[in-house]
Design a protein around this motif. Sequence first.
Motif, PDB file in Angstrom:
ATOM      1  N   PHE A  36     -23.700 -29.341   3.093  1.00 15.09           N
ATOM      2  CA  PHE A  36     -23.078 -29.728   1.835  1.00 15.09           C
ATOM      3  C   PHE A  36     -21.728 -30.373   2.090  1.00 15.09           C
ATOM      4  O   PHE A  36     -21.135 -30.213   3.142  1.00 15.09           O
ATOM      5  CB  PHE A  36     -22.911 -28.530   0.900  1.00 15.09           C
ATOM      6  CG  PHE A  36     -22.042 -27.452   1.477  1.00 15.09           C
ATOM      7  CD1 PHE A  36     -20.678 -27.475   1.269  1.00 15.09           C
ATOM      8  CD2 PHE A  36     -22.585 -26.424   2.212  1.00 15.09           C
ATOM      9  CE1 PHE A  36     -19.870 -26.489   1.805  1.00 15.09           C
ATOM     10  CE2 PHE A  36     -21.780 -25.441   2.755  1.00 15.09           C
ATOM     11  CZ  PHE A  36     -20.429 -25.462   2.543  1.00 15.09           C
ATOM     12  N   ASP A  37     -21.280 -31.123   1.119  1.00 12.99           N
ATOM     13  CA  ASP A  37     -19.944 -31.713   1.129  1.00 12.99           C
ATOM     14  C   ASP A  37     -19.160 -31.091  -0.006  1.00 12.99           C
ATOM     15  O   ASP A  37     -19.719 -30.779  -1.050  1.00 12.99           O
ATOM     16  CB  ASP A  37     -19.997 -33.228   0.890  1.00 12.99           C
ATOM     17  CG  ASP A  37     -20.527 -33.994   2.078  1.00 12.99           C
ATOM     18  OD1 ASP A  37     -21.066 -35.070   1.851  1.00 12.99           O
ATOM     19  OD2 ASP A  37     -20.401 -33.521   3.215  1.00 12.99           O
ATOM     20  N   TYR A  38     -17.887 -30.942   0.184  1.00 17.74           N
ATOM     21  CA  TYR A  38     -17.024 -30.405  -0.866  1.00 17.74           C
ATOM     22  C   TYR A  38     -15.871 -31.372  -1.028  1.00 17.74           C
ATOM     23  O   TYR A  38     -15.120 -31.615  -0.083  1.00 17.74           O
ATOM     24  CB  TYR A  38     -16.507 -29.017  -0.471  1.00 17.74           C
ATOM     25  CG  TYR A  38     -15.723 -28.345  -1.548  1.00 17.74           C
ATOM     26  CD1 TYR A  38     -16.356 -27.675  -2.583  1.00 17.74           C
ATOM     27  CD2 TYR A  38     -14.338 -28.401  -1.553  1.00 17.74           C
ATOM     28  CE1 TYR A  38     -15.625 -27.057  -3.580  1.00 17.74           C
ATOM     29  CE2 TYR A  38     -13.602 -27.792  -2.543  1.00 17.74           C
ATOM     30  CZ  TYR A  38     -14.256 -27.121  -3.542  1.00 17.74           C
ATOM     31  OH  TYR A  38     -13.542 -26.516  -4.536  1.00 17.74           O
ATOM     32  N   ARG A  39     -15.758 -31.954  -2.194  1.00 21.55           N
ATOM     33  CA  ARG A  39     -14.703 -32.923  -2.452  1.00 21.55           C
ATOM     34  C   ARG A  39     -13.899 -32.474  -3.653  1.00 21.55           C
ATOM     35  O   ARG A  39     -14.456 -31.957  -4.613  1.00 21.55           O
ATOM     36  CB  ARG A  39     -15.302 -34.301  -2.714  1.00 21.55           C
ATOM     37  CG  ARG A  39     -16.065 -34.799  -1.522  1.00 21.55           C
ATOM     38  CD  ARG A  39     -16.759 -36.072  -1.810  1.00 21.55           C
ATOM     39  NE  ARG A  39     -17.554 -36.444  -0.653  1.00 21.55           N
ATOM     40  CZ  ARG A  39     -18.345 -37.469  -0.624  1.00 21.55           C
ATOM     41  NH1 ARG A  39     -18.462 -38.240  -1.679  1.00 21.55           N
ATOM     42  NH2 ARG A  39     -19.037 -37.746   0.450  1.00 21.55           N
ATOM     43  N   GLU A  40     -12.601 -32.698  -3.569  1.00 25.19           N
ATOM     44  CA  GLU A  40     -11.714 -32.244  -4.637  1.00 25.19           C
ATOM     45  C   GLU A  40     -10.621 -33.286  -4.858  1.00 25.19           C
ATOM     46  O   GLU A  40     -10.127 -33.885  -3.915  1.00 25.19           O
ATOM     47  CB  GLU A  40     -11.094 -30.910  -4.229  1.00 25.19           C
ATOM     48  CG  GLU A  40     -10.275 -30.260  -5.292  1.00 25.19           C
ATOM     49  CD  GLU A  40      -9.824 -28.878  -4.854  1.00 25.19           C
ATOM     50  OE1 GLU A  40      -9.677 -28.030  -5.735  1.00 25.19           O
ATOM     51  OE2 GLU A  40      -9.602 -28.649  -3.658  1.00 25.19           O
ATOM     52  N   PHE A  41     -10.279 -33.488  -6.130  1.00 22.61           N
ATOM     53  CA  PHE A  41      -9.210 -34.410  -6.492  1.00 22.61           C
ATOM     54  C   PHE A  41      -8.324 -33.713  -7.508  1.00 22.61           C
ATOM     55  O   PHE A  41      -8.789 -33.272  -8.553  1.00 22.61           O
ATOM     56  CB  PHE A  41      -9.783 -35.696  -7.088  1.00 22.61           C
ATOM     57  CG  PHE A  41      -8.735 -36.656  -7.557  1.00 22.61           C
ATOM     58  CD1 PHE A  41      -8.001 -37.397  -6.652  1.00 22.61           C
ATOM     59  CD2 PHE A  41      -8.465 -36.805  -8.903  1.00 22.61           C
ATOM     60  CE1 PHE A  41      -7.016 -38.277  -7.079  1.00 22.61           C
ATOM     61  CE2 PHE A  41      -7.490 -37.682  -9.348  1.00 22.61           C
ATOM     62  CZ  PHE A  41      -6.773 -38.420  -8.426  1.00 22.61           C
ATOM     63  N   ASP A  68     -16.364 -31.749  -6.626  1.00 24.74           N
ATOM     64  CA  ASP A  68     -17.761 -32.145  -6.514  1.00 24.74           C
ATOM     65  C   ASP A  68     -18.301 -31.552  -5.224  1.00 24.74           C
ATOM     66  O   ASP A  68     -17.819 -31.855  -4.143  1.00 24.74           O
ATOM     67  CB  ASP A  68     -17.867 -33.673  -6.488  1.00 24.74           C
ATOM     68  CG  ASP A  68     -19.294 -34.170  -6.599  1.00 24.74           C
ATOM     69  OD1 ASP A  68     -20.184 -33.338  -6.829  1.00 24.74           O
ATOM     70  OD2 ASP A  68     -19.503 -35.375  -6.452  1.00 24.74           O
ATOM     71  N   ASP A  69     -19.262 -30.671  -5.336  1.00 25.86           N
ATOM     72  CA  ASP A  69     -19.913 -30.134  -4.147  1.00 25.86           C
ATOM     73  C   ASP A  69     -21.402 -30.404  -4.275  1.00 25.86           C
ATOM     74  O   ASP A  69     -22.083 -29.828  -5.096  1.00 25.86           O
ATOM     75  CB  ASP A  69     -19.623 -28.650  -3.954  1.00 25.86           C
ATOM     76  CG  ASP A  69     -19.880 -27.825  -5.192  1.00 25.86           C
ATOM     77  OD1 ASP A  69     -20.020 -28.419  -6.276  1.00 25.86           O
ATOM     78  OD2 ASP A  69     -19.950 -26.590  -5.074  1.00 25.86           O
ATOM     79  N   ALA A 102     -22.365 -38.279  -3.514  1.00 29.05           N
ATOM     80  CA  ALA A 102     -21.411 -37.530  -4.327  1.00 29.05           C
ATOM     81  C   ALA A 102     -20.732 -38.477  -5.290  1.00 29.05           C
ATOM     82  O   ALA A 102     -20.436 -39.608  -4.966  1.00 29.05           O
ATOM     83  CB  ALA A 102     -20.369 -36.875  -3.432  1.00 29.05           C
ATOM     84  N   SER A 103     -20.533 -37.996  -6.475  1.00 32.37           N
ATOM     85  CA  SER A 103     -19.926 -38.820  -7.500  1.00 32.37           C
ATOM     86  C   SER A 103     -18.988 -37.963  -8.327  1.00 32.37           C
ATOM     87  O   SER A 103     -19.301 -36.825  -8.638  1.00 32.37           O
ATOM     88  CB  SER A 103     -21.021 -39.393  -8.389  1.00 32.37           C
ATOM     89  OG  SER A 103     -20.480 -39.918  -9.570  1.00 32.37           O
ATOM     90  N   PHE A 104     -17.838 -38.519  -8.667  1.00 33.55           N
ATOM     91  CA  PHE A 104     -16.908 -37.821  -9.532  1.00 33.55           C
ATOM     92  C   PHE A 104     -17.134 -38.183 -10.983  1.00 33.55           C
ATOM     93  O   PHE A 104     -16.281 -37.980 -11.812  1.00 33.55           O
ATOM     94  CB  PHE A 104     -15.449 -38.154  -9.148  1.00 33.55           C
ATOM     95  CG  PHE A 104     -14.972 -37.360  -7.980  1.00 33.55           C
ATOM     96  CD1 PHE A 104     -14.674 -36.027  -8.138  1.00 33.55           C
ATOM     97  CD2 PHE A 104     -14.826 -37.935  -6.736  1.00 33.55           C
ATOM     98  CE1 PHE A 104     -14.226 -35.290  -7.062  1.00 33.55           C
ATOM     99  CE2 PHE A 104     -14.382 -37.209  -5.674  1.00 33.55           C
ATOM    100  CZ  PHE A 104     -14.087 -35.877  -5.825  1.00 33.55           C
TER     101      PHE A 104
END
Length: 72
Positions: free
Chosen positions: A28-33, A59-60, A67-69
Motif C-alpha cells: 500500500f501507499d500512504y499519502r498525506e497533504f 489517501d491510502d 492514488a488520487s486526492f
Amino acid sequence: MLDDAVGEYRIDEDQDGTVDYRVETPDFDYREFNSTLVLRWEYRPGSLFYLVWSQARLDDTLRGEGASFGRV
C-alpha cells in the motif's frame, strides 16, 4: 532485511542472528497533504484579528490502483 523470495521483511531486533519478527511486504501507499493558511490584520495599532484555515487530506490505496486526492 527484505527476503524477496518469500516476500517478507525479517527483523532481528536484538541482533543475535535469530529472526524476531516476520512482516509481509506492505502493498500500500500512504499519502498525506496538510495545509494551513493564517491571515493577520491589524485594524488599529495594538489590535489584531487572525483568521486561520486548515485542511488535511490523506489517501491510502493499494499499489497498482493509483492514488488520487480527488474527493478524499
